[in-house]
Scaffold this motif. Structure first.
Motif, short mmCIF file in Angstrom:
data_model
loop_
_atom_site.label_atom_id
_atom_site.label_comp_id
_atom_site.label_asym_id
_atom_site.label_seq_id
_atom_site.Cartn_x
_atom_site.Cartn_y
_atom_site.Cartn_z
N UNK B 201 -3.05 -10.37 -11.41
CA UNK B 201 -3.91 -9.22 -11.13
C UNK B 201 -4.63 -9.54 -9.83
N UNK B 202 -4.52 -8.65 -8.86
CA UNK B 202 -5.18 -8.92 -7.57
C UNK B 202 -6.05 -7.74 -7.17
N UNK B 203 -7.11 -8.05 -6.44
CA UNK B 203 -7.89 -6.97 -5.82
C UNK B 203 -6.98 -6.25 -4.84
N UNK B 204 -7.05 -4.94 -4.82
CA UNK B 204 -6.22 -4.15 -3.92
C UNK B 204 -6.40 -4.59 -2.47
N UNK B 205 -5.33 -4.51 -1.72
CA UNK B 205 -5.41 -4.70 -0.28
C UNK B 205 -5.88 -3.37 0.31
N UNK B 206 -7.19 -3.22 0.41
CA UNK B 206 -7.76 -1.96 0.88
C UNK B 206 -9.23 -2.12 1.14
N UNK B 207 -9.78 -1.25 2.00
CA UNK B 207 -11.15 -1.42 2.47
C UNK B 207 -12.11 -0.39 1.88
N UNK B 208 -11.65 0.39 0.93
CA UNK B 208 -12.46 1.46 0.34
C UNK B 208 -13.22 0.98 -0.88
N UNK B 209 -14.02 1.89 -1.43
CA UNK B 209 -14.66 1.67 -2.73
C UNK B 209 -14.29 2.79 -3.70
N UNK B 210 -13.04 3.18 -3.66
CA UNK B 210 -12.58 4.21 -4.58
C UNK B 210 -11.84 3.58 -5.74
N UNK B 211 -11.89 4.27 -6.88
CA UNK B 211 -11.15 3.74 -8.03
C UNK B 211 -9.71 4.23 -7.97
N UNK B 212 -9.10 3.92 -6.84
CA UNK B 212 -7.69 4.17 -6.63
C UNK B 212 -7.13 2.85 -6.11
N UNK B 213 -6.20 2.30 -6.85
CA UNK B 213 -5.62 1.01 -6.45
C UNK B 213 -4.61 1.21 -5.33
N UNK B 214 -4.34 0.13 -4.60
CA UNK B 214 -3.39 0.15 -3.48
C UNK B 214 -2.11 -0.57 -3.90
N UNK B 215 -1.00 0.14 -3.86
CA UNK B 215 0.27 -0.52 -4.13
C UNK B 215 0.84 -1.09 -2.83
N UNK B 216 2.08 -1.51 -2.87
CA UNK B 216 2.72 -2.11 -1.69
C UNK B 216 3.76 -3.09 -2.19
N UNK B 217 4.61 -3.48 -1.28
CA UNK B 217 5.77 -4.26 -1.70
C UNK B 217 5.39 -5.70 -2.06
#
Lengths: 473, 473
Positions: B201-217
């Motif tokens: 489980x990792x913190x999303x690679x993203x700079x926001x504070x939204x409860x939307x996770x960041x996917x990616x390969x």
């Protein structure tokens, strides 16, 4: 100015502190507080501006409890949490007063545009909505730009259709865009059902562009078929509007699952704590917030902020060597979100008599810096309010020339019942980006703005408890 | 300055236009474009700054297609969409080149903190992740602040545990926070599995504070057990960190469902369109973007923007009375997100020979205003690049003193294969708020900033097609 760096703002206030208060000249010496009280106010300001207690309380509530809709496990946990915290913070009396209501329980909510261009979209059931039939429902969307347009639709014109209202809430510092937007949420389902619709889909009442829908309470009108009602996130509402613009029929699929338990199925409580007055213990200065939240996010802003600010304000005062003259009562109301049930019960228990509540203020308006105070007090108390306004002017708060202030949310009912009140207005520009969404979480709280707002409530509570004046009309 | 009102910026540019270009003095007259070409550039600038074609293309793609991960229905629809649009926009040649790969399919993803304080949290499976066992898995969380810390954990120290990496990506104008953050996403699962973990489980690679996770390969290392890997939204990562701070064991439940279809199960295509050169048709100016997107949001920014900008740039040029000398080729690459598969296939089909690609630039970096151009060309072409820099200087673009520019994303492989390239750098401060999330939607596109960025690509393509210079090294 309000949006400037909160840390810089706090640092500036701290550096100015001390000099201002004692130089103030008051127009009516007879009604002024004592030099000793001024010194205590200054001491409270210094300690409160440096304290992160309100932030710690919100962190604790959101981490250890989270969301807390009436009837849920979170609601029960929040009551225990509040009682324990008040006791630990040195409140003199802590008790609960039972509040009953209906437990409405959210299940899943799935929605998609089926044709002409299939898309998954983000919805939340409105609070109180019924379920769709098993397996969901699929129907053509009929678009209305406003609730007025929906109301103007002919009877039976929506038979078997889904009504979609796309009105978008506008952003303002005072949150005045909420009023024109919220009518669809509260009444739209019954209006749509009256025209034959099988469901209401509405653009969220919110000012953000996140794919997080905004829930909130809705009501069914007696005698009209109950249809499911959901809010669509703003980007999804844009998408649906863009599909409808293409002039092809748009088909929408909705599956929502909720349970409305029987009347009185939810047992909650107002949590009340007091710092007992040393000279006039039966005169109550009331500060408060609501303890419940919607069942999304962690209720950090709505109304974790108010909980943290008012508990911390009283706790700061409890640390003084001497109790203030009047009693400071912190009221954490149950079940605000589902219809001010805690406030109603508070009044019922007191036969609507709040004549011993000498002044009150709630906080339920988000994370922005407070910039204005509007009193609603007896004319004889206005000089005293002006005196207090000078105390908090260095914190960025201007005094409104009006004297018709109503306390926020729950306490608005106490104002109506005769409680002299003060309304503190914050910069609410961004609050409705997060209100009633999964995004209402701790990270939206700015610790430095919070310190200043908490200090304003601390100074307010102490001043009101000490002022040699009757605030009543 | 970059964050100033985009409409005001556009209006100012339009008002200044005309005067600037003709007053420019070039240091090397021999390599300068003609007066007539300068007039055409000015005409293109005027028409492009006023055109909303790129916005209309993005609106069309996001509304009628939506997200389009390799192998999905959206991917297929996007190919049809691109071919039809290019034909309708007057491209001289339009064709597709097949690209095959593995179809990875997302199912559900549910996660919750079970104890000590139960919370539902928002996760997305990383692209390529395997499923959890049926019914999900539940385990204690072990916290690492960085990938390096995870790597330093002893073997077997995570047996039966869930590894959690909480590193947060930082915000920068050039997006340089992405590099240090993305390693966990790409390699973290195998590192964790090597220590015995049952999931990452990792913190999303993203700079926001939204409860939307960041996917990616993500990638699995050969010979190491494949464990499920998910990204947690930033507010949920904060919450998990705050629970862990309390020094009690934290139990986490994860249920993720994905299907990795067989090799070559996904059939996609690069879509290529040309404005054929009038004098040097075999010399290709390449502009492009990637056609695929992640399977969340509608891929408006990533890379709807690049698709809209480069198609509109070529279409503007196609409207001129005369075709430019060289061919302008718009390449919409397949399957960038899952590993630049379209770019790789593009090179394979050409035996890695892109010597007829005289200059190229991709766009795959979001919605911010372009502020810098970095060439990567032959030394003899630098005067010409300086000339072009003066053309776009009024649009807010500075010329980098460096000459090591690499084209973005897919085209970086073409740069490596020898294609002279230009890199246009935008203000990327906010891009990673939305990148690879459900929030990558049309509303994030500012139409006025987009007009300016599209104009820069239009002028670039025309200039490169006309310049009397060889950009190659």
């Amino acid at each position: 100015m309000l949006k400037s760096n909160p840390l810089a703002r706090l640092t500036k206030i701290l550096s100015l502190s001390g000099a201002v208060l004692t130089s103030v000249m008051f127009s009516s010496a007879a009604m002024a507080i004592t030099e000793q009280d001024k010194a205590v106010l200054e001491q409270l300001k210094q300690s409160s501006l440096k304290s992160d207690l309100s932030y710690q309380l919100i962190e604790s509530l959101t981490t250890e409890v989270g969301n807390r809709l009436m009837g849920t496990e979170g609601d029960k946990r929040s009551i225990d949490w509040a009682v324990k915290k008040m006791k630990a913070l040195g409140f003199d009396k802590v008790w609960t007063e039972e509040v009953k209501g209906t437990y409405w329980q959210r299940g899943h909510a799935h929605a998609e545009i089926v044709s002409p261009y299939p898309h998954h979209v983000v919805v939340l059931a409105l609070g109180g909505s019924v379920s769709t039939p098993k397996g969901g429902l699929e129907a053509e969307v009929v678009h209305f730009e406003t609730l007025a347009d929906l109301k103007a639709a002919p009877d039976n014109s929506l038979d078997g259709k889904i009504a979609f209202v796309s009105y978008r809430m506008t952003k303002h510092i005072d949150g005045k865009g909420y009023g024109p937007a919220v009518g669809t949420r509260v009444t739209g389902a019954s209006v749509a059902a009256q025209k034959g619709a099988s469901a209401l889909v509405m653009r969220s009442v919110g000012t953000d562009n996140n794919r997080t829908a905004h829930t909130g309470v809705m009501r069914y009108q007696e005698g009209i078929k109950k249809i499911p009602a959901v809010a669509l996130s703003n980007p999804d509402a844009d998408l649906l509007v863009n599909q409808l613009k293409r002039q092809h029929p748009v088909t929408f699929k909705l599956s929502v699952d909720t349970i409305t338990h029987h009347d009185q199925s939810a047992v909650s409580a107002n949590v009340i704590g007091e710092i007992t007055g040393s000279e006039l213990p039966d005169e109550i200065v009331a500060i408060g917030a609501h303890l419940d939240s919607w069942d999304v996010g962690t209720g950090a802003l709505d109304d974790g902020l108010g909980i943290g600010m008012t508990m911390a304000a009283a706790a700061q005062i409890a640390q003084l060597e001497q109790r203030p003259k009047r009693t400071i009562r912190v009221i954490l109301f149950a079940a605000e979100e589902v219809g001010l049930l805690g406030a109603k019960e508070y009044l019922v228990k007191r036969n609507d008599d709040v004549s011993n509540h000498v002044l009150g203020a709630e906080w339920d308006f988000g994370m922005g810096p407070i910039y204005k105070m509007t009193p609603g007090v007896g004319a004889d108390a206005l000089n005293s309010i002006r005196e207090f306004a000078q105390v908090i002017a260095p914190l960025g708060v201007a005094l409104s020339p009006r004297n018709d202030g109503v306390a926020q949310s729950d306490m608005s009912l106490l104002t109506k019942a005769g409680m002299p009140s003060v309304n503190f207005a914050p910069d609410g520009t961004d609050y409705f980006d997060y209100h009633h969404t999964e995004n209402d979480t701790l990270d939206k709280v700015n610790p430095d703005d919070l310190k200043i707002n908490t200090t304003i409530y601390t100074l307010f509570a102490y001043y009101a408890a000490q002022a040699p004046v009757d605030f009543r009309k």
